[in-house]
Design a protein around this motif. Sequence first.
Motif, mmCIF file in Angstrom:
data_model
loop_
_atom_site.group_PDB
_atom_site.id
_atom_site.type_symbol
_atom_site.label_atom_id
_atom_site.label_comp_id
_atom_site.label_asym_id
_atom_site.label_seq_id
_atom_site.Cartn_x
_atom_site.Cartn_y
_atom_site.Cartn_z
ATOM 1 N N LYS A 119 11.983 2.386 -0.994
ATOM 2 C CA LYS A 119 11.083 3.156 -0.129
ATOM 3 C C LYS A 119 9.641 3.004 -0.594
ATOM 4 O O LYS A 119 8.728 2.809 0.213
ATOM 5 C CB LYS A 119 11.488 4.628 -0.144
ATOM 6 C CG LYS A 119 10.666 5.499 0.796
ATOM 7 C CD LYS A 119 11.172 6.937 0.791
ATOM 8 C CE LYS A 119 10.340 7.805 1.751
ATOM 9 N NZ LYS A 119 10.826 9.209 1.760
ATOM 10 N N GLN A 120 9.431 3.061 -1.909
ATOM 11 C CA GLN A 120 8.090 2.911 -2.468
ATOM 12 C C GLN A 120 7.529 1.522 -2.176
ATOM 13 O O GLN A 120 6.370 1.379 -1.772
ATOM 14 C CB GLN A 120 8.142 3.139 -3.975
ATOM 15 C CG GLN A 120 6.829 2.879 -4.704
ATOM 16 C CD GLN A 120 6.985 3.032 -6.213
ATOM 17 O OE1 GLN A 120 7.583 3.985 -6.694
ATOM 18 N NE2 GLN A 120 6.461 2.071 -6.961
ATOM 19 N N THR A 121 8.351 0.485 -2.371
ATOM 20 C CA THR A 121 7.904 -0.889 -2.131
ATOM 21 C C THR A 121 7.609 -1.123 -0.655
ATOM 22 O O THR A 121 6.621 -1.782 -0.306
ATOM 23 C CB THR A 121 8.974 -1.889 -2.613
ATOM 24 O OG1 THR A 121 9.311 -1.602 -3.969
ATOM 25 C CG2 THR A 121 8.458 -3.319 -2.509
ATOM 26 N N SER A 122 8.451 -0.580 0.205
ATOM 27 C CA SER A 122 8.228 -0.716 1.642
ATOM 28 C C SER A 122 6.901 -0.085 2.052
ATOM 29 O O SER A 122 6.159 -0.641 2.871
ATOM 30 C CB SER A 122 9.383 -0.052 2.404
ATOM 31 O OG SER A 122 9.203 -0.174 3.797
ATOM 32 N N GLY A 123 6.579 1.075 1.455
ATOM 33 C CA GLY A 123 5.305 1.718 1.743
ATOM 34 C C GLY A 123 4.128 0.876 1.276
ATOM 35 O O GLY A 123 3.100 0.787 1.963
ATOM 36 N N THR A 124 4.283 0.230 0.130
ATOM 37 C CA THR A 124 3.227 -0.654 -0.378
ATOM 38 C C THR A 124 3.014 -1.829 0.559
ATOM 39 O O THR A 124 1.870 -2.228 0.844
ATOM 40 C CB THR A 124 3.592 -1.174 -1.783
ATOM 41 O OG1 THR A 124 3.786 -0.064 -2.661
ATOM 42 C CG2 THR A 124 2.497 -2.079 -2.336
ATOM 43 N N PHE A 125 4.111 -2.407 1.067
ATOM 44 C CA PHE A 125 4.010 -3.521 2.021
ATOM 45 C C PHE A 125 3.209 -3.105 3.250
ATOM 46 O O PHE A 125 2.359 -3.863 3.737
ATOM 47 C CB PHE A 125 5.397 -3.987 2.447
ATOM 48 C CG PHE A 125 6.126 -4.801 1.412
ATOM 49 C CD1 PHE A 125 5.532 -5.150 0.220
ATOM 50 C CD2 PHE A 125 7.427 -5.219 1.633
ATOM 51 C CE1 PHE A 125 6.201 -5.886 -0.741
ATOM 52 C CE2 PHE A 125 8.112 -5.972 0.683
ATOM 53 C CZ PHE A 125 7.490 -6.305 -0.502
ATOM 54 N N ARG A 126 3.473 -1.912 3.750
ATOM 55 C CA ARG A 126 2.767 -1.455 4.950
ATOM 56 C C ARG A 126 1.285 -1.226 4.682
ATOM 57 O O ARG A 126 0.443 -1.506 5.542
ATOM 58 C CB ARG A 126 3.440 -0.187 5.494
ATOM 59 C CG ARG A 126 4.673 -0.514 6.327
ATOM 60 C CD ARG A 126 5.648 0.623 6.483
ATOM 61 N NE ARG A 126 6.735 0.223 7.390
ATOM 62 C CZ ARG A 126 7.721 -0.602 7.056
ATOM 63 N NH1 ARG A 126 7.771 -1.104 5.821
ATOM 64 N NH2 ARG A 126 8.654 -0.921 7.927
ATOM 65 N N ASN A 127 0.974 -0.729 3.503
ATOM 66 C CA ASN A 127 -0.442 -0.567 3.143
ATOM 67 C C ASN A 127 -1.153 -1.919 3.081
ATOM 68 O O ASN A 127 -2.310 -2.047 3.488
ATOM 69 C CB ASN A 127 -0.561 0.141 1.788
ATOM 70 C CG ASN A 127 -0.202 1.606 1.872
ATOM 71 O OD1 ASN A 127 -0.257 2.220 2.937
ATOM 72 N ND2 ASN A 127 0.174 2.194 0.741
#
Length: 385
Positions: A119-127
């Motif tokens: 979830k954390q990595t996915s959020g970073t990708f979106r940023n």
Amino acid sequence: MLHSDELEGIPIKLSAAVSSTEDRIMADLVERIRASMEISATADWQLNRLRMLGESDEYIRETLQDLLGFSDKEMARLYSDTLGQAYIRDKALYDASGVKLIPFKENKELQTIIGAVKKQTSGTFRNITNTMGFAKRVNGKIVFTELSKYYQEALDGAMMDLTTGTYDYNSILKRIVGEMTSSGLRTVDYASGRSFRVESAMRMALMTGFNQTVAKINDDVAEQLDTDYFEVDWHGGARPSHQKWQGKVYSKKQLTTICGLGSAGGLLGINCYHSYNPFVPGASVRNYTDKQLKQMNADENTPTPYKGQEYTTYEATQRQRQLEALMRKQRQEIKLLEKGGADKDEMSIYRASYRGTSAQYNEFSEAMGIPQQRKRVTVDGLSKV
């Protein structure tokens, strides 16, 4: 856990997806510039300008959604398949120690951690995808320009140059393609003002999350096997600061104090492809003795001459990476200029330049005695040049 070549291969599919996204966005801009050049009347250009910019915004949104959808699926595969397969490699050590291995999918604590990291990595990708653009040189300084603004400036600048007769179409096309391929699709950190290649930023985010999970698994396995020791693997071409500690056995504390575990430049840090595994004295056997490690490192540090210069194995691999990056840029230029309908005689020069770099890469790799990494070049998915 995982070997260095396996760790290095983890971001390959994501890198290919990011490279494809980059190429699609660059090609879209080239096509729009080519179309705008066919609109000769200024009035027609003003009527079509907003439509073209609106279409480009929509195309970018759809392209980035494709990338994010793929990255989510790729993360799920990596964490379920790759980590799951690596997890059971410790079974023999469990059996030798008389401890029962909890099946990967039944390890609820580990699955909770994996879910949080994903979830954390996915959020970073979106940023990352929300802060993309290109960097270009303005008055001697490198300036980052957001994607939608770069589209607008490129289209407006191209039309202005053409209508005023400042440059011909071929010169305009080469300039914009050169800007984009030199910069690459980038993401900006507004806190620091620095921009990074999107492929590098997403690869770093993926490997950071993956390494966090690997570290947690190693700690859990060591705790279950009642050991405080770990063996760090050895791989060729390691950076000098890592070479001095690779291949040896350390306590958990020493992994931090000696190997730099947890730091950006240490074990499992940025661009580190070392791994470490629980080591049970009396049950585990080292992969290399101190004598073997000393000889292997000495061989790596013995310089090899090439055209008036000398290279250690590490220095040779760094030169390889530089040539690979240059070939990727040249391939992008060729494909984008082809799509833009560039002058055929000049295209021959670009192709000849690429072939020259490719021949140099072959010759250098052979002289250094290190394997070629052509997959790093063809990860762009572009057809043969």
